[in-house]
Design a protein around this motif. Sequence first.
Motif, PDB file in Angstrom:
ATOM      1  N   VAL A   1       0.826  -1.203   0.000  1.00  0.00           N
ATOM      2  CA  VAL A   1       0.000   0.000   0.000  1.00  0.00           C
ATOM      3  C   VAL A   1       0.862   1.256   0.000  1.00  0.00           C
ATOM      4  O   VAL A   1       0.434   2.320  -0.432  1.00  0.00           O
ATOM      5  N   THR A   2       2.119   1.137   0.470  1.00  0.00           N
ATOM      6  CA  THR A   2       3.026   2.295   0.517  1.00  0.00           C
ATOM      7  C   THR A   2       3.719   2.544  -0.801  1.00  0.00           C
ATOM      8  O   THR A   2       4.325   3.598  -0.988  1.00  0.00           O
ATOM      9  N   GLY A   3       3.695   1.579  -1.672  1.00  0.00           N
ATOM     10  CA  GLY A   3       4.581   1.629  -2.830  1.00  0.00           C
ATOM     11  C   GLY A   3       3.988   2.335  -4.032  1.00  0.00           C
ATOM     12  O   GLY A   3       2.848   2.789  -4.048  1.00  0.00           O
ATOM     13  N   SER A   4       4.800   2.427  -5.059  1.00  0.00           N
ATOM     14  CA  SER A   4       4.367   2.847  -6.381  1.00  0.00           C
ATOM     15  C   SER A   4       4.881   1.794  -7.346  1.00  0.00           C
ATOM     16  O   SER A   4       5.881   1.135  -7.086  1.00  0.00           O
ATOM     17  N   LEU A   5       4.194   1.636  -8.443  1.00  0.00           N
ATOM     18  CA  LEU A   5       4.535   0.576  -9.377  1.00  0.00           C
ATOM     19  C   LEU A   5       5.888   0.837 -10.046  1.00  0.00           C
ATOM     20  O   LEU A   5       6.244   1.975 -10.334  1.00  0.00           O
ATOM     21  N   HIS A   6       6.622  -0.237 -10.282  1.00  0.00           N
ATOM     22  CA  HIS A   6       7.826  -0.153 -11.094  1.00  0.00           C
ATOM     23  C   HIS A   6       7.675  -1.126 -12.256  1.00  0.00           C
ATOM     24  O   HIS A   6       6.617  -1.753 -12.429  1.00  0.00           O
ATOM     25  N   LEU A   7       8.705  -1.254 -13.077  1.00  0.00           N
ATOM     26  CA  LEU A   7       8.567  -2.071 -14.288  1.00  0.00           C
ATOM     27  C   LEU A   7       8.341  -3.539 -13.970  1.00  0.00           C
ATOM     28  O   LEU A   7       7.775  -4.275 -14.782  1.00  0.00           O
ATOM     29  N   GLY A   8       8.792  -4.007 -12.791  1.00  0.00           N
ATOM     30  CA  GLY A   8       8.485  -5.381 -12.397  1.00  0.00           C
ATOM     31  C   GLY A   8       6.993  -5.583 -12.234  1.00  0.00           C
ATOM     32  O   GLY A   8       6.429  -6.589 -12.673  1.00  0.00           O
ATOM     33  N   HIS A   9       6.328  -4.600 -11.610  1.00  0.00           N
ATOM     34  CA  HIS A   9       4.868  -4.669 -11.502  1.00  0.00           C
ATOM     35  C   HIS A   9       4.232  -4.619 -12.892  1.00  0.00           C
ATOM     36  O   HIS A   9       3.268  -5.338 -13.179  1.00  0.00           O
ATOM     37  N   ALA A  10       4.766  -3.737 -13.733  1.00  0.00           N
ATOM     38  CA  ALA A  10       4.196  -3.584 -15.080  1.00  0.00           C
ATOM     39  C   ALA A  10       4.285  -4.888 -15.861  1.00  0.00           C
ATOM     40  O   ALA A  10       3.364  -5.240 -16.613  1.00  0.00           O
ATOM     41  N   LEU A  11       5.388  -5.620 -15.702  1.00  0.00           N
ATOM     42  CA  LEU A  11       5.520  -6.913 -16.375  1.00  0.00           C
ATOM     43  C   LEU A  11       4.467  -7.886 -15.866  1.00  0.00           C
ATOM     44  O   LEU A  11       3.826  -8.595 -16.649  1.00  0.00           O
ATOM     45  N   THR A  12       4.288  -7.930 -14.552  1.00  0.00           N
ATOM     46  CA  THR A  12       3.261  -8.803 -13.976  1.00  0.00           C
ATOM     47  C   THR A  12       1.883  -8.453 -14.517  1.00  0.00           C
ATOM     48  O   THR A  12       1.105  -9.327 -14.916  1.00  0.00           O
ATOM     49  N   VAL A  13       1.569  -7.161 -14.534  1.00  0.00           N
ATOM     50  CA  VAL A  13       0.259  -6.715 -15.020  1.00  0.00           C
ATOM     51  C   VAL A  13       0.088  -7.063 -16.497  1.00  0.00           C
ATOM     52  O   VAL A  13      -0.973  -7.542 -16.920  1.00  0.00           O
ATOM     53  N   ALA A  14       1.130  -6.820 -17.294  1.00  0.00           N
ATOM     54  CA  ALA A  14       1.029  -7.086 -18.736  1.00  0.00           C
ATOM     55  C   ALA A  14       0.738  -8.558 -19.004  1.00  0.00           C
ATOM     56  O   ALA A  14      -0.106  -8.905 -19.841  1.00  0.00           O
ATOM     57  N   ILE A  15       1.425  -9.444 -18.288  1.00  0.00           N
ATOM     58  CA  ILE A  15       1.219 -10.880 -18.497  1.00  0.00           C
ATOM     59  C   ILE A  15      -0.155 -11.310 -18.002  1.00  0.00           C
ATOM     60  O   ILE A  15      -0.913 -11.957 -18.726  1.00  0.00           O
ATOM     61  N   GLU A  16      -0.477 -10.948 -16.762  1.00  0.00           N
ATOM     62  CA  GLU A  16      -1.739 -11.409 -16.169  1.00  0.00           C
ATOM     63  C   GLU A  16      -2.945 -10.817 -16.898  1.00  0.00           C
ATOM     64  O   GLU A  16      -3.954 -11.496 -17.099  1.00  0.00           O
ATOM     65  N   ASP A  17      -2.846  -9.549 -17.293  1.00  0.00           N
ATOM     66  CA  ASP A  17      -3.980  -8.941 -17.988  1.00  0.00           C
ATOM     67  C   ASP A  17      -4.161  -9.536 -19.378  1.00  0.00           C
ATOM     68  O   ASP A  17      -5.287  -9.741 -19.839  1.00  0.00           O
TER      69      ASP A  17
ATOM     70  N   ARG B   1      -4.977   0.984 -13.184  1.00  0.00           N
ATOM     71  CA  ARG B   1      -5.944   1.354 -14.232  1.00  0.00           C
ATOM     72  C   ARG B   1      -5.227   1.947 -15.436  1.00  0.00           C
ATOM     73  O   ARG B   1      -5.577   1.670 -16.586  1.00  0.00           O
ATOM     74  N   LYS B   2      -4.215   2.761 -15.166  1.00  0.00           N
ATOM     75  CA  LYS B   2      -3.483   3.385 -16.257  1.00  0.00           C
ATOM     76  C   LYS B   2      -2.785   2.334 -17.110  1.00  0.00           C
ATOM     77  O   LYS B   2      -2.629   2.514 -18.327  1.00  0.00           O
ATOM     78  N   LEU B   3      -2.388   1.217 -16.496  1.00  0.00           N
ATOM     79  CA  LEU B   3      -1.759   0.131 -17.245  1.00  0.00           C
ATOM     80  C   LEU B   3      -2.774  -0.725 -17.988  1.00  0.00           C
ATOM     81  O   LEU B   3      -2.400  -1.666 -18.683  1.00  0.00           O
ATOM     82  N   GLY B   4      -4.052  -0.412 -17.836  1.00  0.00           N
ATOM     83  CA  GLY B   4      -5.084  -1.134 -18.567  1.00  0.00           C
ATOM     84  C   GLY B   4      -5.503  -2.446 -17.936  1.00  0.00           C
ATOM     85  O   GLY B   4      -6.137  -3.272 -18.596  1.00  0.00           O
ATOM     86  N   ALA B   5      -5.165  -2.675 -16.668  1.00  0.00           N
ATOM     87  CA  ALA B   5      -5.465  -3.953 -16.016  1.00  0.00           C
ATOM     88  C   ALA B   5      -6.970  -4.165 -15.892  1.00  0.00           C
ATOM     89  O   ALA B   5      -7.666  -3.367 -15.274  1.00  0.00           O
ATOM     90  N   SER B   6      -7.459  -5.263 -16.474  1.00  0.00           N
ATOM     91  CA  SER B   6      -8.910  -5.532 -16.491  1.00  0.00           C
ATOM     92  C   SER B   6      -9.337  -6.252 -15.213  1.00  0.00           C
ATOM     93  O   SER B   6      -9.871  -7.359 -15.241  1.00  0.00           O
TER      94      SER B   6
END
Length: 1099
Positions: free
Chosen positions: A150-166, A236-241
């Motif tokens: 909850v304290t964090g902000s997304l980094h590219l590791g999160h973005a990779l996870t979101v891209a794959i899972e979404d 949401r900005k990353l388009g995660a459904s």
Amino acid sequence: MWNPMSTLPLGLRQGRVPNVWGVLGCCRLYSQSSVKPPKTPIKNSSATLTPQADKQRRKLKREKAILSKDVETEEVKWTPKEKIVYSASTTPGWKKDTSVPLPQAYSPEFVESCWYQWWEKEGFFTPEHHRKLPHAVKQTFSLCIPPPNVTGSLHLGHALTVAIEDSLSRWRRMQGYKVLWVPGCDHAGIATQSVVERSLLRKYGKHRQEYSRDEFLQEVWNWKNDKGVEIYEQLRKLGASLDWTRTCFTMDPGFSSAVTEAFVRLSDSGLIYRSEALVNWSCALESTISDIEVDSKQLTGRTLLSVPGYDRQVEFGSIVTFAYPVEGHETELCVSTTRPETMLGDVAVAVHPDDPRYTELHGKHCRHPFMDRLLPIIPDPSVEMHFGTGAVKITPAHDHNDFQLGKRHDLPRLTVIGGDGLMTALCGKWLEGVKRFDARVRVLDALTEKKLLRGSKEHAMALPICSRSGDVIEPLLKRQWFVSCEEMARKAIQGVEEGQLEILPPVYTKIWKNWLSNISDWCISRQLWWGHQIPAYRVSLPHTNTEEEERWVWGQSEDEALERAAAKFGVTMSEITLTRDTDVLDTWFSSALFPFAMLGWPQQTADLEQFYPNSILETGSDLIFFWVARMVMLGTELTGQLPFKQVLLHSLIRDKYGRKMSKSLGNVIDPLDVIHGITLQRLQEKVTEGNLDPRESTVAMEAQRKDFPQGIPECGTDALRFALCSYRTQGEDVSMSVSHVLSCRHFCNKMWQTVRFTLGVLQHSSEPITPLDQISPVTHMDRWICSRMLSTVRKCEEGFHSYELHAVTATLHSFWLHSLCDVYLECIKPMLSPQATENNESREHAGSLTETERRAAADAARSLLYHCVCLSLTLLNPIMPFITEELWQRLHLHDPRADVKHATSLCVQPYPHHSQLTGWDFPQEEADFELAQEVIRVARLLRAQCHMTKEKAQLWVVCTPAQCQTLLPFSGPIETLGRISGLHFHCPPQEGDIAMSTSAPPPPEGCTVGVVDNTCHLHLDVQQHVAVDKQVASLLERKGRLGRKLDHLIGRTAMPGFLEKVPEHVRLDMEQRITALKQELNNIEEQVQALEQIKQSKQ
């Protein structure tokens, strides 16, 4: 929870916790079955650090490459693009107005506006929307997002996870599955408490201890409600459904109830117990911390470091040797340590029983120089007698290995460092209340004064650091709650071995088994206020001594615990006083419940019945033990089922220098900075805002200056997602490149221009589009693109089913650019242009057809273009949701199927399946066109060699009759794509063959010649278009290059043993390459002679 910084083991068996100092390189002098014996007898040292030293060497090498001015790096070069903004008035949550004209060029800001709010408002991402799908199937697909802190902000590791899972979620949703992808956030006990404490200190000058527990927790909730939703907006900005109606926070009442239920059940079954053990302790936080929160700082020698709570820097990376006098003997025992302050807690000295130097001292004692006690000299086989002095100081209360040896010999445990980092009263008044590292200096001075100090020297070591506070970890003896893991680990191994749980990629299966086979128990107590307070109560009974053994009960509530206590101890409830444990549970404990707690467990909810077990768990490979294994163990124990059927592990993201992206290195890239773009100045400001080591800050800022001298360009969400999915993430780590993301933005623009052309073609025709199932390709090129489209659909199906998203992106990128745009679109442009009926070039695609047939061919090509573009957009949608929605909505208006005129979103349309394209399979055309493409490639090469741009020349193809028959149907495309004015086929008659009637006369002399293969040569008549001197020079330059290549190949074949050692297929391939090179060199020589003759004739 998403940002593990270490790969240390979990807690050890009962009475044991991770030996942080030992694991991180502070070696001991004795071995255990679970600990590899060190190669030095020096206490708490790390003289031999082969893996760590190699890691440090690589780190320094990378830093040198960054800081060196001599090392050139490939910087991101780009030209700023005009930002185009969607300006139509659209109420948030309403559908975007697609009647607005498409801009001339792709603009991420224009494309990505409005769509997500509409998707969310319409409920497309909820499983309830499943019943509205005409193509719905009775299958479910469920997964949870690894909950970010909850304290964090997304980094590219999160973005990779979101891209794959979404991508997987959207694909399954389009297949008609009932999909549930649950968003969540982890309360991140230590991180959140630390952030709020700093905030309160900065705002009000008040420390946590100045608040009551309830007051402080209210401040944390206020902070969470104010700041904690930012990460959801980033998702949401990353388009995660994600299904936002089911958002799950680990401190929500429902989830907290599940945590309590899990603790009570595991305690009732004996899997949670309380024991005294050494823990990883942060004096700055005054709490145990998990292994995942311990970083290893590599020191090559004496190093001054800042430590929380100290005004001066503290020296580390040195080792001291001192002597213990042997009582009653004129001798001494020398021991060495990197932590001399712990000698106040020494209770024995250990030697090996077979060490002849100390045989006479067995059972004797050493005199402690500062404490009024004798230290027994203990023989123990775990001591490595062949290294150093062979004598080891034993401090059971402050060293993990000493703790085990102390248990074997029933030694006392003296705690000389308190939880606040101050020396305790056991040290004597001269040290009581002194900070531990200040005490270190005093101890060394006292040893010197007593003439017992034998030396001090530099020493390479790995220092355990708390990643949350920057404090040096102190092993302390504490009574804590532990989870017994052995039996649960056995079931987790069994689940994989019996095929109930699949781990991908399979390489992790062996790692899974090896680690779980040697698992240790897990310490779950944390001395914090923010988190799930442990639902255990200490029981006080009347007329009992408080020094007696602790009595504990647990329950869902205090009332339940009171009832349990009365039944357990046989007293009335009125006689009992309960005191709740003030500690909270390790954050990983609650995170391990996520797959089923998010669905309402322990209540038997409809979601739990439908979506548990989850279909898959996708996460980073570095979480396999800290999160995945714990979910499997607790899920199986508490629900009787494995929490998911598959585990898909992706690789870590590293920067271009091979360094893991980490906040501590300052090389983390915020995905929003790639999406929106950012200046170099702002990138550098972010580094300075972090609490980085000065050297790390210097390295980070220099890397930014080298890599992003202009900053990072605006790439957009779709380009970032496509780039991330294009990496092979199942296996080797990902070396992230912003240049690659930028190239994916260029691909977005190519898509944009293709659809603009397609819309223009559709608007200039009054003929309706032929439905997909009624299309009948007319020309060979139509059949070729149909077959390529079918192959693309099949490869996408295979890629998604095997979770190889890089194969999906490669297939679609190749089809769109190299098949659709570079070939088919260029071939049909002349036919589909408004002047097609007057343009002779239109005949190049349609061939020798009547006017009616040409119109039919144009209509077929128009319909094929429409369907190929629509199918491609639909195939791309799971990976690139925004641009595909924007473009599809505009093309959709031309859809011939009346029953879907009012369809809503591309994200809920059926995903293409090869069964839709029956009749699109033309393997012969695909195979034949490969030769035509090679002819086109060589023809273009000849034009380039002759520096021809707009001019067109006649081309002769000298080939065999069979090759001629293959190429003739593609004459039009060869002329169009090869940019030639006329095409002639000449088939030299072979002995015994009948000359072909279609064969043209031989090519004229002086042509430029190119080689397709041994039997197919191209002759480009450039005599009227090229300066002879320039062409001769170009040919001679090429002759030199080919000659060197030929010499190299011939040299390889002349090497000793070539015929015997080289496989036959390699020899044959090399022979063919040599023959082709000799033929091409001969052609060049003939061309040069012909050009010289032309030059002489003009003089």
